[in-house]
Design an enzyme around this catalytic site. Structure first.
Site, PDB file in Angstrom:
ATOM      1  N   LYS A 184       0.851  -1.194   0.000  1.00 30.51           N
ATOM      2  CA  LYS A 184       0.000   0.000   0.000  1.00 30.51           C
ATOM      3  C   LYS A 184       0.886   1.244   0.000  1.00 30.51           C
ATOM      4  O   LYS A 184       1.439   1.632   1.022  1.00 30.51           O
ATOM      5  CB  LYS A 184      -0.914   0.037   1.232  1.00 30.51           C
ATOM      6  CG  LYS A 184      -2.011   1.083   1.075  1.00 30.51           C
ATOM      7  CD  LYS A 184      -2.527   1.607   2.385  1.00 30.51           C
ATOM      8  CE  LYS A 184      -1.591   2.583   3.019  1.00 30.51           C
ATOM      9  NZ  LYS A 184      -1.309   3.786   2.205  1.00 30.51           N
ATOM     10  N   CYS A 294      13.752  10.847   6.388  1.00 25.92           N
ATOM     11  CA  CYS A 294      13.870  10.447   7.788  1.00 25.92           C
ATOM     12  C   CYS A 294      15.302  10.614   8.261  1.00 25.92           C
ATOM     13  O   CYS A 294      15.567  10.788   9.434  1.00 25.92           O
ATOM     14  CB  CYS A 294      13.432   9.001   7.951  1.00 25.92           C
ATOM     15  SG  CYS A 294      14.278   7.903   6.807  1.00 25.92           S
TER      16      CYS A 294
HETATM   17  P1  NAD Z   1       2.739   8.628   7.501  1.00 21.01           P
HETATM   18  O1  NAD Z   1       2.975   7.886   8.751  1.00 21.01           O
HETATM   19  O2  NAD Z   1       1.737   9.719   7.499  1.00 21.01           O
HETATM   20  O3  NAD Z   1       2.284   7.636   6.349  1.00 21.01           O
HETATM   21  C1  NAD Z   1       3.044   6.501   5.999  1.00 21.01           C
HETATM   22  C2  NAD Z   1       2.142   5.506   5.320  1.00 21.01           C
HETATM   23  O4  NAD Z   1       1.155   5.088   6.245  1.00 21.01           O
HETATM   24  C3  NAD Z   1       1.374   6.039   4.117  1.00 21.01           C
HETATM   25  O5  NAD Z   1       1.240   5.002   3.171  1.00 21.01           O
HETATM   26  C4  NAD Z   1       0.032   6.396   4.705  1.00 21.01           C
HETATM   27  O6  NAD Z   1      -1.006   6.356   3.751  1.00 21.01           O
HETATM   28  C5  NAD Z   1      -0.140   5.276   5.711  1.00 21.01           C
HETATM   29  N1  NAD Z   1      -1.042   5.565   6.821  1.00 21.01           N
HETATM   30  C6  NAD Z   1      -1.336   6.762   7.385  1.00 21.01           C
HETATM   31  N2  NAD Z   1      -2.209   6.590   8.400  1.00 21.01           N
HETATM   32  C7  NAD Z   1      -2.468   5.260   8.474  1.00 21.01           C
HETATM   33  C8  NAD Z   1      -3.271   4.450   9.324  1.00 21.01           C
HETATM   34  N3  NAD Z   1      -4.000   4.963  10.297  1.00 21.01           N
HETATM   35  N4  NAD Z   1      -3.262   3.119   9.128  1.00 21.01           N
HETATM   36  C9  NAD Z   1      -2.516   2.565   8.149  1.00 21.01           C
HETATM   37  N5  NAD Z   1      -1.733   3.282   7.307  1.00 21.01           N
HETATM   38  C10 NAD Z   1      -1.710   4.611   7.470  1.00 21.01           C
HETATM   39  O7  NAD Z   1       4.165   9.142   7.011  1.00 21.01           O
HETATM   40  P2  NAD Z   1       4.506   9.960   5.709  1.00 21.01           P
HETATM   41  O8  NAD Z   1       4.116  11.381   5.931  1.00 21.01           O
HETATM   42  O9  NAD Z   1       4.007   9.273   4.473  1.00 21.01           O
HETATM   43  O10 NAD Z   1       6.096   9.815   5.662  1.00 21.01           O
HETATM   44  C11 NAD Z   1       6.935  10.618   6.386  1.00 21.01           C
HETATM   45  C12 NAD Z   1       7.391   9.886   7.633  1.00 21.01           C
HETATM   46  O11 NAD Z   1       8.036   8.675   7.269  1.00 21.01           O
HETATM   47  C13 NAD Z   1       8.422  10.662   8.418  1.00 21.01           C
HETATM   48  O12 NAD Z   1       8.157  10.542   9.787  1.00 21.01           O
HETATM   49  C14 NAD Z   1       9.722   9.959   8.065  1.00 21.01           C
HETATM   50  O13 NAD Z   1      10.740  10.111   9.022  1.00 21.01           O
HETATM   51  C15 NAD Z   1       9.283   8.561   7.929  1.00 21.01           C
HETATM   52  N6  NAD Z   1      10.226   7.796   7.115  1.00 21.01           N
HETATM   53  C16 NAD Z   1      11.009   6.868   7.749  1.00 21.01           C
HETATM   54  C17 NAD Z   1      11.937   6.145   7.009  1.00 21.01           C
HETATM   55  C18 NAD Z   1      12.816   5.133   7.681  1.00 21.01           C
HETATM   56  O14 NAD Z   1      13.349   4.294   6.989  1.00 21.01           O
HETATM   57  N7  NAD Z   1      12.995   5.165   8.997  1.00 21.01           N
HETATM   58  C19 NAD Z   1      12.044   6.356   5.634  1.00 21.01           C
HETATM   59  C20 NAD Z   1      11.222   7.298   5.025  1.00 21.01           C
HETATM   60  C21 NAD Z   1      10.311   8.006   5.794  1.00 21.01           C
END
Ligand code: NAD
Length: 490
Positions: A184, A294
């Site tokens: 997803k 991140c």
């Molecule tokens: P997010 O948590 O808002 O969303 C991530 C994913 O989760 C998306 O696909 C989103 O649609 C889904 N999602 C959102 N709410 C959900 C729910 N209630 N249930 C299931 N899925 C849900 O994060 P984002 O804004 O897309 O990405 C940015 C974040 O990701 C930052 O915090 C960043 O640090 C982190 N990140 C971490 C890494 C790593 O490897 N540690 C890499 C890239 C990004």
């Protein structure tokens, strides 16, 4: 970049859900619109899955699992290798697509194709190296066999900031291990994953091994999949806030989980550092992906004797950056993902200035269409400012000074996150001390970008659980079985 090329590419991206080897509309006819953050304009309408579609995708993954798990490792590896070759052939398409839907400059998007594609090659190579053990028990009464097995159908949730790499970093090890998956992608940047599913199809992927559901109702669709007893593993990359919620849901089925969550990277510069290298590293660590990584340096912690000079050099570089749509030549600062991200950067910068920080460059949104925020430098950022404890996820440098090594360590570790830390020093012993003292899953020592398919990527503390990439990555998708047999000699 001609508009015709973009139009043709967008037309080539599938607009359906990919379930059981077929492209289909959402059961309830739902759709969602994908936008270009540089213009705010819609670029494509695609299917938006509901709960029934999520279940159908898990049906397909569960049905395909036994055959895929027993497919010879070499065949699974060769499929990944073909997918790697196809990504290379279509690298310009993937790069342009990411620039259109996510906004990163084209040169960086090409870098992500190289990085993201590499997971396919790396795990095609790792697949055949999963091994077990055989040996006598200490008493000599039996023989112990330890073997590795795919965990089962997996649910993979990816964020918007690295649309290709975050998908391949999960899909490749899962497939190499013999797992089937439902993927997803984020609703903001789903096109790259749909295009990648087409690559897998062209590479000869059996039906149902990878299923892609795009949706604007992530919460309910995911909750139903996670609650389904057929699911055995959840791998998530995204914010710590959502990750915690998903961990609670995963507890119901005692699922294996991998959590790649948020970061708040310190970038520590000692007065014995090579300042030129530190400034180059700072620009890479901060402005890659327009600060939306991140691994982005969130806090620059610089020794007092060199802090002014470091700030002066960084500010000079930042003032020379070109801002614009990522397809324009020489652009360094593309748009942020959406207007919400711009507002968040605005709030954090305002709070820091209200508490006493000095603004040296930028400092606000850029008028006009698209979600642009100016590259910004703040110095003398005061303890307690929100910008020091929250992920900025934007092109903002925050600099504060420290006196001695103990203070540097204390400031660097003063965060609930622990994904990556950067340290610049020419002293080997000091570098070694920092390796031992910093609470971090990864560290760049005189290096501003650490990501590599061969590295175990992952965090400590609230930055997550598990590792992606490296020799470790495939084990996230394997489970261990121990068998005791009798001593064959009686
Ligand atoms: P997010 O948590 O808002 O969303 C991530 C994913 O989760 C998306 O696909 C989103 O649609 C889904 N999602 C959102 N709410 C959900 C729910 N209630 N249930 C299931 N899925 C849900 O994060 P984002 O804004 O897309 O990405 C940015 C974040 O990701 C930052 O915090 C960043 O640090 C982190 N990140 C971490 C890494 C790593 O490897 N540690 C890499 C890239 C990004």
């Amino acid at each position: 970049m001609s508009q015709d090329v973009e139009k043709q590419l967008l037309a080539d991206v599938p607009d359906g859900l990919y379930i059981g080897g077929e492209w289909r509309a959402a059961a309830d006819g739902g759709t969602l619109e994908v936008r270009d953050p540089a213009t705010g304009g819609a670029v494509k309408r695609i299917a938006s899955a509901g709960v029934a579609d999520g279940t159908a995708a898990l049906d397909a993954a569960s049905e395909a699992f036994p055959d895929w798990a027993s497919t010879p490792v070499r065949e699974r590896a060769e499929l990944l290798r073909r997918a790697f070759d196809l990504v290379q052939e279509r690298k310009e398409d993937f790069a342009l697509l990411m620039t259109i839907e996510m906004g990163k400059p084209l040169a960086e998007a090409r870098g992500e194709v190289a990085y993201g594609g590499e997971f396919l090659r790396w795990f095609s190579e790792q697949a055949a190296h999963v091994q077990g053990r055989y040996g006598a028990n200490p008493e000599g009464t039996g023989r112990m066999i330890v073997s590795q097995h795919p965990v089962g159908p997996c649910y993979l949730i990816t964020p918007w900031n690295f649309p290709l790499a975050m998908a391949t970093r999960k899909i490749a090890p899962a497939l190499a291990a013999g797992c089937t998956v439902v993927v997803k992608p984020a609703a903001l940047t789903p096109l790259t994953t749909l295009y990648f599913a087409k690559v897998l199809q062209d590479a000869g992927l059996p039906d149902g091994v990878v299923n892609v559901i795009t949706t604007s109702s992530s919460g309910p669709v995911s909750e139903a999949i996670i609650a389904d007893p057929r699911l055995r593993k959840l791998s998530f990359t995204g914010s710590t806030q959502v990750g915690k919620k998903l961990l609670e849901q995963a507890a119901g089925g005692v699922l294996r989980t991998s959590m790649e969550l948020g970061g708040n990277a310190p970038f520590v510069v000692f007065d014995d550092a090579d300042l030129g290298k530190a400034v180059d590293g700072a620009i890479a660590a901060k402005f890659r992906n327009i600060g939306q990584a991140c691994t982005a340096a969130n806090r620059f912690i610089v020794q007092a004797g060199v802090a002014d000079e470091f700030a002066r050099r960084v500010t000079e570089r930042v003032k020379g950056f070109k801002t614009g749509r990522g397809t324009e030549e020489g652009v360094m600062i593309g748009p942020l993902i959406d207007d919400k991200a711009v507002s968040k950067a605005e709030e954090l910068v305002r709070d820091a200035i209200d508490r006493g920080a000095t603004l040296r460059a930028g400092g606000g949104p850029i008028d006009g269409p698209g979600s642009f925020y100016a590259a910004t430098v703040l110095t003398d950022v005061r303890p307690g400012s929100d910008i020091l404890s929250e992920e900025i996820f934007g092109p903002v440098v925050t600099i504060m000074a420290f006196e001695d090594e103990d203070e540097a360590v204390r400031l660097a570790n003063d965060t609930e996150y622990g994904l990556v830390s950067y340290v610049y020093t020419e002293s080997l012993a000091r570098g070694q001390r920092m390796i031992e003292k910093l609470q971090t899953g990864m560290m760049g020592l005189n290096v501003g970008v650490v990501s590599n398919a061969a590295a175990p990527f992952g965090g400590w503390k609230l930055s997550g659980l598990g590792r992606e990439g490296g020799a470790e990555g495939i084990h996230e998708y394997l489970q261990t079985k121990y068998t005791l047999t009798a001593n064959p000699f009686g």
